[in-house]
Motif scaffolding. Structure first.
Motif, mmCIF file in Angstrom:
data_model
loop_
_atom_site.group_PDB
_atom_site.id
_atom_site.type_symbol
_atom_site.label_atom_id
_atom_site.label_comp_id
_atom_site.label_asym_id
_atom_site.label_seq_id
_atom_site.Cartn_x
_atom_site.Cartn_y
_atom_site.Cartn_z
ATOM 1 N N ARG A 193 0.834 -1.201 0.000
ATOM 2 C CA ARG A 193 0.000 0.000 0.000
ATOM 3 C C ARG A 193 0.863 1.242 0.000
ATOM 4 N NH1 ARG A 193 -4.291 -1.322 4.737
ATOM 5 N NH2 ARG A 193 -5.087 -3.269 3.916
ATOM 6 N N ASN A 198 -8.018 5.456 3.067
ATOM 7 C CA ASN A 198 -8.815 5.859 4.207
ATOM 8 C C ASN A 198 -7.942 6.047 5.435
ATOM 9 O OD1 ASN A 198 -11.148 6.306 5.814
ATOM 10 N ND2 ASN A 198 -11.093 4.170 6.473
ATOM 11 N N TYR A 199 -7.079 5.081 5.674
ATOM 12 C CA TYR A 199 -6.218 5.135 6.855
ATOM 13 C C TYR A 199 -5.264 6.311 6.803
ATOM 14 C CZ TYR A 199 -2.920 3.872 10.422
ATOM 15 O OH TYR A 199 -2.115 3.909 11.521
ATOM 16 N N LEU A 221 -8.693 8.719 -2.196
ATOM 17 C CA LEU A 221 -9.979 8.215 -1.714
ATOM 18 C C LEU A 221 -11.078 8.508 -2.737
ATOM 19 C CD1 LEU A 221 -10.714 6.740 0.835
ATOM 20 C CD2 LEU A 221 -11.225 8.907 1.921
ATOM 21 N N ASN A 222 -11.058 9.705 -3.300
ATOM 22 C CA ASN A 222 -12.059 10.053 -4.323
ATOM 23 C C ASN A 222 -11.945 9.132 -5.524
ATOM 24 O OD1 ASN A 222 -13.267 12.114 -2.984
ATOM 25 N ND2 ASN A 222 -11.985 13.720 -3.873
ATOM 26 N N THR A 240 -13.236 5.639 -4.608
ATOM 27 C CA THR A 240 -14.697 5.671 -4.441
ATOM 28 C C THR A 240 -15.382 5.676 -5.799
ATOM 29 O OG1 THR A 240 -14.394 6.975 -2.434
ATOM 30 C CG2 THR A 240 -16.594 6.900 -3.332
ATOM 31 N N PHE A 252 -8.355 1.135 -1.026
ATOM 32 C CA PHE A 252 -9.440 1.821 -0.331
ATOM 33 C C PHE A 252 -9.080 1.990 1.148
ATOM 34 C CE2 PHE A 252 -13.172 3.905 -0.331
ATOM 35 C CZ PHE A 252 -14.374 3.252 -0.512
ATOM 36 N N MET A 253 -8.671 0.875 1.740
ATOM 37 C CA MET A 253 -8.344 0.885 3.159
ATOM 38 C C MET A 253 -7.150 1.790 3.444
ATOM 39 S SD MET A 253 -10.577 -0.927 4.725
ATOM 40 C CE MET A 253 -11.788 -0.451 3.529
ATOM 41 N N VAL A 280 -15.048 2.222 -7.445
ATOM 42 C CA VAL A 280 -15.968 1.238 -6.851
ATOM 43 C C VAL A 280 -17.382 1.483 -7.370
ATOM 44 C CG1 VAL A 280 -16.970 0.375 -4.699
ATOM 45 C CG2 VAL A 280 -14.562 0.972 -4.764
ATOM 46 N N LEU A 333 -8.058 -3.342 -5.070
ATOM 47 C CA LEU A 333 -8.866 -2.132 -4.946
ATOM 48 C C LEU A 333 -9.271 -1.928 -3.493
ATOM 49 C CD1 LEU A 333 -10.072 0.091 -6.741
ATOM 50 C CD2 LEU A 333 -12.176 -1.237 -6.829
ATOM 51 N N HIS A 334 -9.605 -3.030 -2.847
ATOM 52 C CA HIS A 334 -9.971 -2.942 -1.435
ATOM 53 C C HIS A 334 -8.785 -2.469 -0.595
ATOM 54 C CE1 HIS A 334 -10.967 -4.394 2.644
ATOM 55 N NE2 HIS A 334 -12.167 -3.992 2.307
#
Lengths: 393, 152
Positions: free
Chosen positions: B54, B97-98, B105-106, B109, B93-94, B112, B89-90
């Motif tokens: 990540r 966010n973290y 993040l945009n 989102t 996302f995480m 998704v 992708l997940h």
């Protein structure tokens, strides 16, 4: 040197690899439900909300709007979020879930629909217009089937064209006429506050009560009464229509007034989906819900609608109403309904057209409606215009 | 280009990344840590939670994003960047966010959302995201009936 960092604790911060296999942590940090071990099923509430909000804001028109409805059918947590996001037609001007057809139309403008008549099958189909053109495919809303009986005629109204019967779970209501076709009653298959059971808890977003209301016998609830009569010119003049909306109070059209807004369809009056508690105090849907079953005996009684009187056009030698381009064929069935000032002087709220109906083709009619009536009520009133024999040459 | 200060970030699996500070602080989390600690090079204990893959992706995302000035290039590059499988992708996302990286993040989102919109119906959404149907039998039946209205 030890660096002590003060970490801000935010619910957004979920680190998936730390939480795998930890049920307690997952429940605390993610939305409950969704099932399975899959990471997507345990998406944090805010992230799920961001994704679904983006979809709801982009899919404003049909047929794309079906994506919003589909998301509500994926699992409980998704349904919870979608129901939180989607606003009632009164505010958004959009129809989303099937229950939208029983919720009051927009306050600010008329919602444009059209009705197709099929003479051979004696059925009528109501569609939401997708464009400003008078002819487009439209989004199907409701179907009605005419059933003649010895002493009256029934129009059974349903969410599915193929399943038009009172016993079907897609049954919405019916219109019944008297023998002469001068008086009609509109019946709703559920009471106006059905499906709107409120849970007391506001503290937890994850509250999703499994309570159901007790089963009650299946019955029809009167929601409106329509009557037709000749005016003083007899059958040479336009007929007079009056609609008494039993389930809508006269106060609904005043500033701050509310009209009944059912939250869900119920199956045989059993509340399958308990109402989602609203966490936004400004939410109009909750405000409408809190108004509860409005006793129409108080504060001026039930809302009464009358048809706007056409004017005689000397040069054209016909009765005229301004339909603003939405009606193009002259017909005795065409009408505009406004609120009748039953008690006291007429005000500006009595000028607004609440329902407009008229012919645009051989078997094609436009139907435009707004708050405080719903698409279902508007459709039923229009069906009565098809049926009545008053002042038909 | 002026040489700017670099931050050293350590990931969960003990790998250290050198990232330009201007890029590192795109992450609100790191920005907060930096202002609190006020150090050029530091070991970020919180970052120990973030797996290496990540971190690398975040760094790459921002380096590339800052290099691309032209809009078409950026949107092309972004579409390629997000062409990953559901698991990756997940992860993105995480991580976004973290680390609180708004732009990433945009992007995720939106991606998704695009996946969801591309699904024909509820079943396909469930399969794509690996989500189980957890409605009670009566609710499921009701959803099916009412949602058939959805597709007429």
């Amino acid at each position: 040197m030890t660096i002590q960092c003060i970490a801000r604790l935010r619910s957004r911060r979920v680190v998936q690899d730390q939480l795998e296999g930890s049920d307690t942590a997952a429940a605390a940090a993610a939305v409950a439900g969704g099932g399975g071990d899959c990471c997507w099923a345990n998406l944090p509430h805010e992230l799920l909300r961001d994704v679904l909000l983006r979809i709801e804001e982009s899919e404003t028109r049909w047929p794309q709007r079906r994506n919003v409805v589909a998301c509500a059918g994926v699992c409980r947590s998704w349904r919870f979020v979608i129901k939180e996001i989607v606003q009632v037609p009164e505010i958004s001007g959009k129809l989303t879930f099937p229950i939208s057809v029983k919720q009051p139309g927009p306050k600010e403008c008329l919602l444009q629909c059209f009705i197709k008549r099929n003479r051979s099958t004696q059925t009528y189909h109501l569609y939401l217009s997708l464009t400003n053109a008078l002819t487009d495919d439209g989004k199907f809303l409701l179907a009605a089937c005419k059933c003649r009986r010895p002493t009256c005629t029934d129009y059974i109204i349903s969410l599915r064209a193929e399943e038009i019967s009172k016993g079907s779970s897609t049954y919405v209501g019916k219109l019944r006429s008297n023998f002469l076709g001068t008086k009609f009653s509109v019946f709703d298959g559920q009471s106006s506050n059905a499906g709107a059971k409120m849970t007391k808890s506001r503290s937890s977003r994850l509250a999703y009560s499994k309570q159901v209301t007790p089963r009650v016998p299946f019955r029809n609830y009167p929601t409106a009464h329509i009557s037709y009569e000749l005016n003083m010119l007899g059958s040479r003049g336009p007929r007079r229509m009056q609609c008494i909306m039993d389930s809508i109070p006269a106060t609904s059209i005043r500033p701050g007034g509310v009209a009944p807004t059912p939250a869900e369809f119920s199956v045989n009056n059993v509340n399958v989906f308990p109402s989602i508690p609203s966490f936004h105090s400004k939410s109009a849907s909750m405000k409408n819900f809190l108004s509860g079953p409005l006793p129409h005996q108080k504060d001026g009684g039930a809302l009464v609608l009358r048809n706007k009187s056409p004017r005689w056009h000397e040069q054209l030698q016909c009765w005229c109403l301004n339909f603003h381009g939405r009606v193009t064929v002259a017909s005795v069935k065409n009408f505009q309904l406004v609120v009748s000032p039953e008690n006291g002087p007429a005000g500006p709220e009595h000028e607004k057209i609440i329902l407009q109906f008229g012919k645009v083709g051989k078997d094609l009619f436009t139907m435009d409606y707004r708050y405080p009536i719903s698409a279902f009520q508007a459709f039923a009133i229009c069906l009565s215009s098809f049926d009545t024999k008053i002042a038909c040459e | 280009m002026l040489l700017s200060k670099n931050s050293a970030l350590e990931s969960k699996d003990n790998e250290i990344f050198e990232v330009e500070e201007s890029i590192a602080i795109q992450s609100e989390l790191i920005k907060t840590m930096t202002t609190m600690v006020n150090s050029k090079a530091y070991v970020n204990e919180r970052n120990q939670m973030v797996p290496e893959a990540r971190c690398r992706k975040q760094a790459n995302y921002h380096v590339e994003q800052n290099n691309k000035i032209v809009d078409e290039e950026l949107s092309d590059w972004e579409s390629k960047f997000f062409e990953v499988d559901m698991d990756d992708l997940h992860e993105l996302f995480m991580a976004a966010n973290y680390l609180e990286i708004e732009s990433l993040l945009n992007g995720v989102t939106k991606r998704v959302g695009d996946f969801i919109k591309a699904c024909k119906n509820v079943e396909v959404i469930r399969q794509t995201f690996g989500i189980n149907n957890d409605f009670a039998a009566q609710q499921e039946e009701e959803i099916r009936k009412l949602n058939s209205w959805n597709h007429i």
